[in-house]
Motif scaffolding. Structure first.
Motif, PDB file in Angstrom:
ATOM      1  N   TYR A 222      -9.073-114.333  27.113  1.00  0.00           N
ATOM      2  CA  TYR A 222      -9.611-112.986  27.050  1.00  0.00           C
ATOM      3  C   TYR A 222      -9.846-112.692  25.572  1.00  0.00           C
ATOM      4  O   TYR A 222      -8.898-112.702  24.773  1.00  0.00           O
ATOM      5  CB  TYR A 222      -8.603-112.004  27.663  1.00  0.00           C
ATOM      6  N   CYS A 223     -11.120-112.482  25.217  1.00  0.00           N
ATOM      7  CA  CYS A 223     -11.469-112.222  23.822  1.00  0.00           C
ATOM      8  C   CYS A 223     -11.373-110.729  23.556  1.00  0.00           C
ATOM      9  O   CYS A 223     -12.028-109.932  24.207  1.00  0.00           O
ATOM     10  CB  CYS A 223     -12.882-112.736  23.524  1.00  0.00           C
ATOM     11  N   LYS A 224     -10.518-110.351  22.616  1.00  0.00           N
ATOM     12  CA  LYS A 224     -10.305-108.923  22.346  1.00  0.00           C
ATOM     13  C   LYS A 224     -11.492-108.336  21.572  1.00  0.00           C
ATOM     14  O   LYS A 224     -11.718-107.124  21.598  1.00  0.00           O
ATOM     15  CB  LYS A 224      -9.004-108.755  21.550  1.00  0.00           C
ATOM     16  N   GLU A 225     -12.275-109.196  20.951  1.00  0.00           N
ATOM     17  CA  GLU A 225     -13.425-108.724  20.167  1.00  0.00           C
ATOM     18  C   GLU A 225     -14.519-108.158  21.072  1.00  0.00           C
ATOM     19  O   GLU A 225     -15.069-107.100  20.809  1.00  0.00           O
ATOM     20  CB  GLU A 225     -13.963-109.904  19.342  1.00  0.00           C
ATOM     21  N   CYS A 226     -14.794-108.869  22.188  1.00  0.00           N
ATOM     22  CA  CYS A 226     -15.904-108.453  23.053  1.00  0.00           C
ATOM     23  C   CYS A 226     -15.454-108.157  24.490  1.00  0.00           C
ATOM     24  O   CYS A 226     -16.275-107.874  25.348  1.00  0.00           O
ATOM     25  CB  CYS A 226     -16.981-109.546  23.070  1.00  0.00           C
ATOM     26  N   ASN A 227     -14.135-108.227  24.714  1.00  0.00           N
ATOM     27  CA  ASN A 227     -13.567-107.949  26.037  1.00  0.00           C
ATOM     28  C   ASN A 227     -14.095-108.848  27.160  1.00  0.00           C
ATOM     29  O   ASN A 227     -14.163-108.426  28.314  1.00  0.00           O
ATOM     30  CB  ASN A 227     -13.761-106.476  26.427  1.00  0.00           C
TER      31      ASN A 227
ATOM     32  N   ASN B  43     -14.279-120.908  19.496  1.00  0.00           N
ATOM     33  CA  ASN B  43     -15.206-119.805  19.313  1.00  0.00           C
ATOM     34  C   ASN B  43     -15.467-119.172  20.662  1.00  0.00           C
ATOM     35  O   ASN B  43     -15.612-119.865  21.669  1.00  0.00           O
ATOM     36  CB  ASN B  43     -16.527-120.305  18.734  1.00  0.00           C
ATOM     37  N   CYS B  44     -15.506-117.832  20.686  1.00  0.00           N
ATOM     38  CA  CYS B  44     -15.806-117.136  21.928  1.00  0.00           C
ATOM     39  C   CYS B  44     -17.261-117.430  22.308  1.00  0.00           C
ATOM     40  O   CYS B  44     -18.161-117.290  21.482  1.00  0.00           O
ATOM     41  CB  CYS B  44     -15.596-115.636  21.742  1.00  0.00           C
ATOM     42  N   PRO B  45     -17.529-117.864  23.545  1.00  0.00           N
ATOM     43  CA  PRO B  45     -18.907-118.186  23.943  1.00  0.00           C
ATOM     44  C   PRO B  45     -19.790-116.940  24.042  1.00  0.00           C
ATOM     45  O   PRO B  45     -21.008-117.054  24.083  1.00  0.00           O
ATOM     46  CB  PRO B  45     -18.740-118.857  25.305  1.00  0.00           C
ATOM     47  N   TYR B  46     -19.177-115.757  24.086  1.00  0.00           N
ATOM     48  CA  TYR B  46     -19.976-114.520  24.215  1.00  0.00           C
ATOM     49  C   TYR B  46     -20.320-113.912  22.858  1.00  0.00           C
ATOM     50  O   TYR B  46     -21.463-113.582  22.587  1.00  0.00           O
ATOM     51  CB  TYR B  46     -19.237-113.494  25.074  1.00  0.00           C
ATOM     52  N   CYS B  47     -19.291-113.759  22.010  1.00  0.00           N
ATOM     53  CA  CYS B  47     -19.559-113.066  20.735  1.00  0.00           C
ATOM     54  C   CYS B  47     -19.422-113.985  19.525  1.00  0.00           C
ATOM     55  O   CYS B  47     -19.601-113.554  18.394  1.00  0.00           O
ATOM     56  CB  CYS B  47     -18.634-111.861  20.576  1.00  0.00           C
ATOM     57  N   ALA B  48     -19.098-115.240  19.795  1.00  0.00           N
ATOM     58  CA  ALA B  48     -18.996-116.278  18.752  1.00  0.00           C
ATOM     59  C   ALA B  48     -17.866-116.056  17.736  1.00  0.00           C
ATOM     60  O   ALA B  48     -17.806-116.740  16.724  1.00  0.00           O
ATOM     61  CB  ALA B  48     -20.330-116.454  18.020  1.00  0.00           C
TER      62      ALA B  48
HETATM   63 ZN   LIG Z   1     -15.742-112.521  22.300  1.00  0.00          ZN
END
Ligand SMILES: [Zn+2]
Length: 476
Positions: free
Chosen positions: A34-39, A63-68
């Motif tokens: 769960y990426c806290k940057e982009c939820n 790296n988060c695949p959504y917000c990198a």
């Molecule tokens: Zn993210």
């Protein structure tokens, strides 16, 4: 009155759950994040680390695949349905005779695969100095239901708070620990010193410092708070020993190594201290240990020695013998399998007491190495009833006890065979000169004895000799 406050806007950059190996054919290690940057929630599979046989990439760096966003060290791995903190506010409030640490957190937890939920958690540590009690109250809110529970903390044998409190997340991997470390330590210091000064005022005398190093395992707060609670409950006890920095199983083992197999006695000790008895007196009284200066000194330095003292005094009525036995116990270096070993040791000593008296039992422990105590206990456990009784009837000397038991033990498992070597062979192979006698044993027990004395395998020829396929000639 609010005396300290720390606001932590973010505890971790990402949250992870270990999903194991759902696809057996590929042996890929799965995690969800769960990426806290982009939820966003996403899953990833990690293979083996190239070249390593057992190590799998845990995926702490990704790296988060959504917000990198690059997630590095501030990722926390949590179990299913366990709420982990997102934001936390810590505050210390001081009243007349009460000090309160309040922990308020917003939380997240993995509810299912690819499903993250949010919740709330509030904890209150209430240090009531006038009553010398510390209460831990915890309320957890998640998805419409609420858990509310309260318990007393401070009994050194009840470690649940280490497992339960959200403060356990203040690990070196948290953003709070890397970015606001000084503030966390300041808050903890204010809490500790507020409690300490109120306690000294309440007692009417000085009390030693309550500072303990938090160690690595329970994070910044839990061990120091647990120690403060213990000291509020028992102000005349020293701080908790260093073993408390270790995982719970090591703490438990440290008790067992000191012969504490059952800590139920603490309930009575707590009841007595509530009636204004000091801790050391209460410990001695509940465990039937004479309240004398040497005992007080030992318990004052380390209250966890209470059971070894109690066992020594249960075996020896003579005060000096009991203290010597206790000192002997401390010198016996036992750690692994401490619980089972101590049980056997005490049983052995109790059985030897009527035979060798208190002095003999003390001697056995003090000279454990020379008398091969450890081996003796093992042998004794394996002796049958007749042989155990024979120790008594044959009045075996203490210095011979080990060898006597070793011999009986061999004998006990030996099925005796009578040999029938033809007479002319016996005559041919037997001989007596001045001081040397050559002879054939008449039964296998003689071979057993020779084997034991010579430390060789001659005893294993019994069957061959019985069948007259081989003969053994002994020389005396
Ligand atoms: Zn993210």
């Amino acid at each position: 009155m609010l005396v300290a406050e720390v606001n932590i806007p973010r505890m971790f950059t990402a949250y992870a759950e270990d999903l194991g190996y759902p696809d057996r054919s590929t042996s890929l290690h799965h995690y969800q994040y769960y990426c806290k940057e982009c939820n966003q929630v996403f899953a990833a599979a990690w293979g083996r680390i190239p070249g390593a046989l057992w190590h799998y990439e845990r995926g702490n760096y990704f790296n988060c695949p959504y917000c990198a966003t690059r997630h590095e060290k501030n990722v926390v791995c949590i179990k299913r349905n366990v709420p982990a903190p997102v934001r936390i506010r810590l505050s210390v409030k001081v009243y007349q005779s009460v000090v309160i640490l309040e922990v308020a957190a917003s939380t997240v937890f993995f509810e299912d695969n690819m499903r993250v939920c949010s919740g709330k958690c509030k904890e209150i540590f209430r240090f009531d100095i006038a009553r010398q009690t510390v209460k831990f109250h915890r309320s957890v809110e998640k998805q419409g239901f609420k858990i509310d529970e309260e318990k007393e903390i401070g009994n050194p044998f009840k470690l649940d708070v280490f497992e339960e409190s959200i403060l356990g997340f203040f690990q070196s991997s948290s953003l709070a620990n890397s970015a606001q470390r000084t503030k966390l330590n300041e808050l903890l210091k204010i809490l500790r010193e507020s409690v300490h000064s109120k306690l000294e005022k309440h007692l009417g005398h000085k009390a030693p410092s309550m500072y303990v190093s938090p160690g690595q395992f329970y994070g910044t707060f839990l061990l120091p708070i647990f120690n403060i609670a213990y000291r509020v409950m028992f102000p005349d006890a020293p701080n908790l020993p260093v073993e408390y920095r270790e995982p719970p199983n090591i703490i438990t083992r440290s008790w067992e190594a000191k012969m504490i197999s059952d800590h139920g006695f603490m309930a009575d000790v707590i009841a007595l201290t509530r009636r204004k008895k000091d801790f050391i007196t209460a410990l001695a009284e509940v465990n039937s240990i004479p309240d004398k200066p040497v005992v007080r000194r030992i318990l004052g330095e380390d209250p966890f020695e209470v059971s070894r003292l109690a066992e020594a005094f249960a075996l020896c009525q003579n005060y000096d013998n009991a203290i010597r036995l206790f000192t002997g116990f401390k010198k016996l270096e036992i750690d692994r399998y401490a619980k089972a070993w101590n049980t056997d040791l005490l049983q052995f000593l109790r059985d030897m007491l009527p035979l060798y008296g208190e002095a003999g039992v003390v001697h056995l422990v003090e000279k454990a190495k020379d008398l091969e105590l450890l081996d003796s206990i093992n042998l004794y456990k394996q002796l049958n009833k007749e042989n155990k009784q024979a120790i008594q009837t044959e009045r075996v000397k203490l210095s011979d006890l080990h060898d006597w038991m070793a011999w009986r033990h061999r004998l006990q498992n030996h099925v005796n065979l009578k040999f029938n070597v033809p007479d002319h062979i016996v005559k041919r192979l037997s001989m007596q000169t001045d001081r040397l006698k050559f002879f054939l044993p008449a039964e296998s027990v003689e071979l057993l004895k020779a084997g034991a004395e010579l430390h060789n395998c001659v005893a294993s020829y019994g069957q061959a000799m019985k069948g007259n396929s081989k003969w053994i000639v002994l020389m005396e």
